[in-house]
Design a protein around this motif. Structure first.
Motif, PDB file in Angstrom:
ATOM      1  N   ASP A  17      -0.143 -15.014  -7.009  1.00 45.13           N
ATOM      2  CA  ASP A  17      -1.273 -15.536  -7.771  1.00 45.13           C
ATOM      3  C   ASP A  17      -2.391 -16.015  -6.860  1.00 45.13           C
ATOM      4  O   ASP A  17      -2.245 -16.036  -5.636  1.00 45.13           O
ATOM      5  N   THR A  18      -3.474 -16.415  -7.487  1.00 48.46           N
ATOM      6  CA  THR A  18      -4.658 -16.842  -6.740  1.00 48.46           C
ATOM      7  C   THR A  18      -4.534 -18.268  -6.217  1.00 48.46           C
ATOM      8  O   THR A  18      -5.397 -18.695  -5.451  1.00 48.46           O
ATOM      9  N   GLU A  19      -3.503 -18.970  -6.585  1.00 49.19           N
ATOM     10  CA  GLU A  19      -3.294 -20.304  -6.015  1.00 49.19           C
ATOM     11  C   GLU A  19      -2.538 -20.223  -4.696  1.00 49.19           C
ATOM     12  O   GLU A  19      -2.863 -20.928  -3.751  1.00 49.19           O
ATOM     13  N   LYS A  20      -1.516 -19.362  -4.627  1.00 52.84           N
ATOM     14  CA  LYS A  20      -0.730 -19.229  -3.402  1.00 52.84           C
ATOM     15  C   LYS A  20      -1.392 -18.265  -2.412  1.00 52.84           C
ATOM     16  O   LYS A  20      -1.137 -18.359  -1.224  1.00 52.84           O
ATOM     17  N   HIS A  21      -2.169 -17.309  -2.915  1.00 50.14           N
ATOM     18  CA  HIS A  21      -2.819 -16.285  -2.080  1.00 50.14           C
ATOM     19  C   HIS A  21      -1.795 -15.476  -1.283  1.00 50.14           C
ATOM     20  O   HIS A  21      -2.104 -14.948  -0.213  1.00 50.14           O
ATOM     21  N   ASN A  22      -0.568 -15.381  -1.783  1.00 48.42           N
ATOM     22  CA  ASN A  22       0.476 -14.688  -1.044  1.00 48.42           C
ATOM     23  C   ASN A  22       0.303 -13.173  -1.101  1.00 48.42           C
ATOM     24  O   ASN A  22      -0.339 -12.626  -1.995  1.00 48.42           O
ATOM     25  N   LEU A  23       0.877 -12.508  -0.114  1.00 43.54           N
ATOM     26  CA  LEU A  23       0.887 -11.059  -0.007  1.00 43.54           C
ATOM     27  C   LEU A  23       2.337 -10.613   0.093  1.00 43.54           C
ATOM     28  O   LEU A  23       3.207 -11.389   0.516  1.00 43.54           O
ATOM     29  N   LEU A  24       2.584  -9.355  -0.254  1.00 44.73           N
ATOM     30  CA  LEU A  24       3.920  -8.797  -0.094  1.00 44.73           C
ATOM     31  C   LEU A  24       3.787  -7.471   0.642  1.00 44.73           C
ATOM     32  O   LEU A  24       3.000  -6.608   0.240  1.00 44.73           O
ATOM     33  N   TYR A  25       4.546  -7.355   1.747  1.00 46.98           N
ATOM     34  CA  TYR A  25       4.617  -6.086   2.473  1.00 46.98           C
ATOM     35  C   TYR A  25       5.812  -5.317   1.938  1.00 46.98           C
ATOM     36  O   TYR A  25       6.946  -5.822   1.946  1.00 46.98           O
ATOM     37  N   VAL A  26       5.561  -4.085   1.470  1.00 44.35           N
ATOM     38  CA  VAL A  26       6.583  -3.219   0.888  1.00 44.35           C
ATOM     39  C   VAL A  26       6.687  -1.968   1.759  1.00 44.35           C
ATOM     40  O   VAL A  26       5.766  -1.152   1.780  1.00 44.35           O
ATOM     41  N   PRO A  27       7.789  -1.786   2.487  1.00 41.05           N
ATOM     42  CA  PRO A  27       7.925  -0.596   3.334  1.00 41.05           C
ATOM     43  C   PRO A  27       8.115   0.677   2.505  1.00 41.05           C
ATOM     44  O   PRO A  27       8.354   0.619   1.295  1.00 41.05           O
ATOM     45  N   ARG A  28       8.040   1.808   3.170  1.00 42.13           N
ATOM     46  CA  ARG A  28       8.384   3.080   2.523  1.00 42.13           C
ATOM     47  C   ARG A  28       9.833   2.982   2.032  1.00 42.13           C
ATOM     48  O   ARG A  28      10.637   2.268   2.612  1.00 42.13           O
ATOM     49  N   GLY A  29      10.142   3.721   0.964  1.00 43.97           N
ATOM     50  CA  GLY A  29      11.517   3.736   0.479  1.00 43.97           C
ATOM     51  C   GLY A  29      11.793   2.760  -0.640  1.00 43.97           C
ATOM     52  O   GLY A  29      12.940   2.559  -1.022  1.00 43.97           O
ATOM     53  N   PHE A  30      10.739   2.153  -1.184  1.00 47.33           N
ATOM     54  CA  PHE A  30      10.888   1.203  -2.281  1.00 47.33           C
ATOM     55  C   PHE A  30      10.062   1.654  -3.479  1.00 47.33           C
ATOM     56  O   PHE A  30       8.975   2.207  -3.315  1.00 47.33           O
ATOM     57  N   ALA A  31      10.586   1.392  -4.668  1.00 49.68           N
ATOM     58  CA  ALA A  31       9.776   1.504  -5.886  1.00 49.68           C
ATOM     59  C   ALA A  31       9.082   0.164  -6.069  1.00 49.68           C
ATOM     60  O   ALA A  31       9.633  -0.883  -5.727  1.00 49.68           O
ATOM     61  N   HIS A  32       7.877   0.203  -6.625  1.00 47.34           N
ATOM     62  CA  HIS A  32       7.073  -1.002  -6.767  1.00 47.34           C
ATOM     63  C   HIS A  32       6.494  -1.092  -8.171  1.00 47.34           C
ATOM     64  O   HIS A  32       6.103  -0.070  -8.752  1.00 47.34           O
ATOM     65  N   GLY A  33       6.436  -2.304  -8.700  1.00 47.93           N
ATOM     66  CA  GLY A  33       5.805  -2.529  -9.995  1.00 47.93           C
ATOM     67  C   GLY A  33       5.461  -3.997 -10.159  1.00 47.93           C
ATOM     68  O   GLY A  33       5.832  -4.832  -9.330  1.00 47.93           O
ATOM     69  N   PHE A  34       4.743  -4.280 -11.233  1.00 48.21           N
ATOM     70  CA  PHE A  34       4.427  -5.679 -11.518  1.00 48.21           C
ATOM     71  C   PHE A  34       4.174  -5.871 -12.993  1.00 48.21           C
ATOM     72  O   PHE A  34       3.794  -4.940 -13.705  1.00 48.21           O
ATOM     73  N   SER A  35       4.416  -7.097 -13.446  1.00 50.45           N
ATOM     74  CA  SER A  35       4.060  -7.495 -14.804  1.00 50.45           C
ATOM     75  C   SER A  35       2.970  -8.557 -14.698  1.00 50.45           C
ATOM     76  O   SER A  35       2.955  -9.353 -13.755  1.00 50.45           O
ATOM     77  N   VAL A  36       2.093  -8.561 -15.681  1.00 55.08           N
ATOM     78  CA  VAL A  36       0.912  -9.411 -15.624  1.00 55.08           C
ATOM     79  C   VAL A  36       1.151 -10.654 -16.476  1.00 55.08           C
ATOM     80  O   VAL A  36       1.288 -10.570 -17.700  1.00 55.08           O
ATOM     81  N   LEU A  37       1.216 -11.804 -15.817  1.00 55.65           N
ATOM     82  CA  LEU A  37       1.476 -13.072 -16.486  1.00 55.65           C
ATOM     83  C   LEU A  37       0.182 -13.753 -16.927  1.00 55.65           C
ATOM     84  O   LEU A  37       0.193 -14.562 -17.847  1.00 55.65           O
ATOM     85  N   GLU A  38      -0.920 -13.451 -16.242  1.00 55.66           N
ATOM     86  CA  GLU A  38      -2.289 -13.845 -16.609  1.00 55.66           C
ATOM     87  C   GLU A  38      -3.168 -12.657 -16.257  1.00 55.66           C
ATOM     88  O   GLU A  38      -2.901 -11.987 -15.253  1.00 55.66           O
ATOM     89  N   ASP A  39      -4.213 -12.372 -17.037  1.00 55.37           N
ATOM     90  CA  ASP A  39      -5.110 -11.275 -16.683  1.00 55.37           C
ATOM     91  C   ASP A  39      -5.296 -11.271 -15.173  1.00 55.37           C
ATOM     92  O   ASP A  39      -5.527 -12.330 -14.575  1.00 55.37           O
TER      93      ASP A  39
END
Length: 184
Positions: free
Chosen positions: A104-126
């Protein structure tokens, strides 16, 4: 400097940049190659993507097959999402396991996802979601795992999800094991 946290899936890293706040707002470095290099990750980023999604949307679980497999560096610049990665590396001890985190925009965190992974997300706030890719998108190399595959038991934290038709037709993890000779 950023705080780099290893996750339960080897190779997946969560990054918390140092944020400087004052009466004007905030400032932070949203990317530095040396953050990843300290973890022995050396990527050349060739494509940036951005999406806007309304609350309740689920996107994923997507991946690219070789020779267009992609590592990703993902973050949220507005809103809040539950980010999910599933290990599809056939020789991995954590094959079929997933890791999820709130971004989120409060933590400003990032996630590094290497090759070999499926990726997705659900939206909890626009949300506005952005990510760097280590390879170009190639439609013929695109693949996916069914977002609600019962064997994964992912709690997407949304009711009545908004899902693209394409994302309702991906294969199950079990079908992926068979059709992809056990993984990516």
């Amino acid at each position: 400097m950023a705080e780099i946290c290893k996750t339960s899936l080897p190779g997946v890293l969560e990054i918390f940049p140092k944020v400087f706040n004052d009466q004007r707002g905030y400032f932070f470095e949203s990317f530095r190659a040396d953050w990843l290099e300290k973890e022995h990750v050396f990527e050349t980023w060739v494509q940036d993507n951005q999406s806007y999604s309304q609350k309740g949307t689920v996107r994923g679980l997507h991946f690219q097959r070789e020779p267009f497999a992609q590592a990703k560096l993902v973050r949220v610049i507005q809103g809040k999402v539950l980010d999910v990665v599933v290990d599809l590396r056939k020789d991995s001890e954590t094959f079929g396991s997933y890791y999820s985190t709130i971004m989120d925009t409060e933590k400003h965190n990032l996630l590094y996802v290497p090759r070999g992974f499926a990726h997705g997300f659900s939206v909890l706030e626009d949300a506005i979601f952005v990510y760097k890719c280590s390879n170009y998108y190639d439609k013929e190399s695109e693949g996916g795992i069914l977002w609600n595959d019962p064997s994964l038991q992912i709690d997407w934290m949304v009711n009545d999800p908004i899902i693209s038709e394409k994302d309702t037709k991906w294969q199950s993890l079990e079908e992926f094991k068979v059709t992809s000779e056990g993984g990516l």
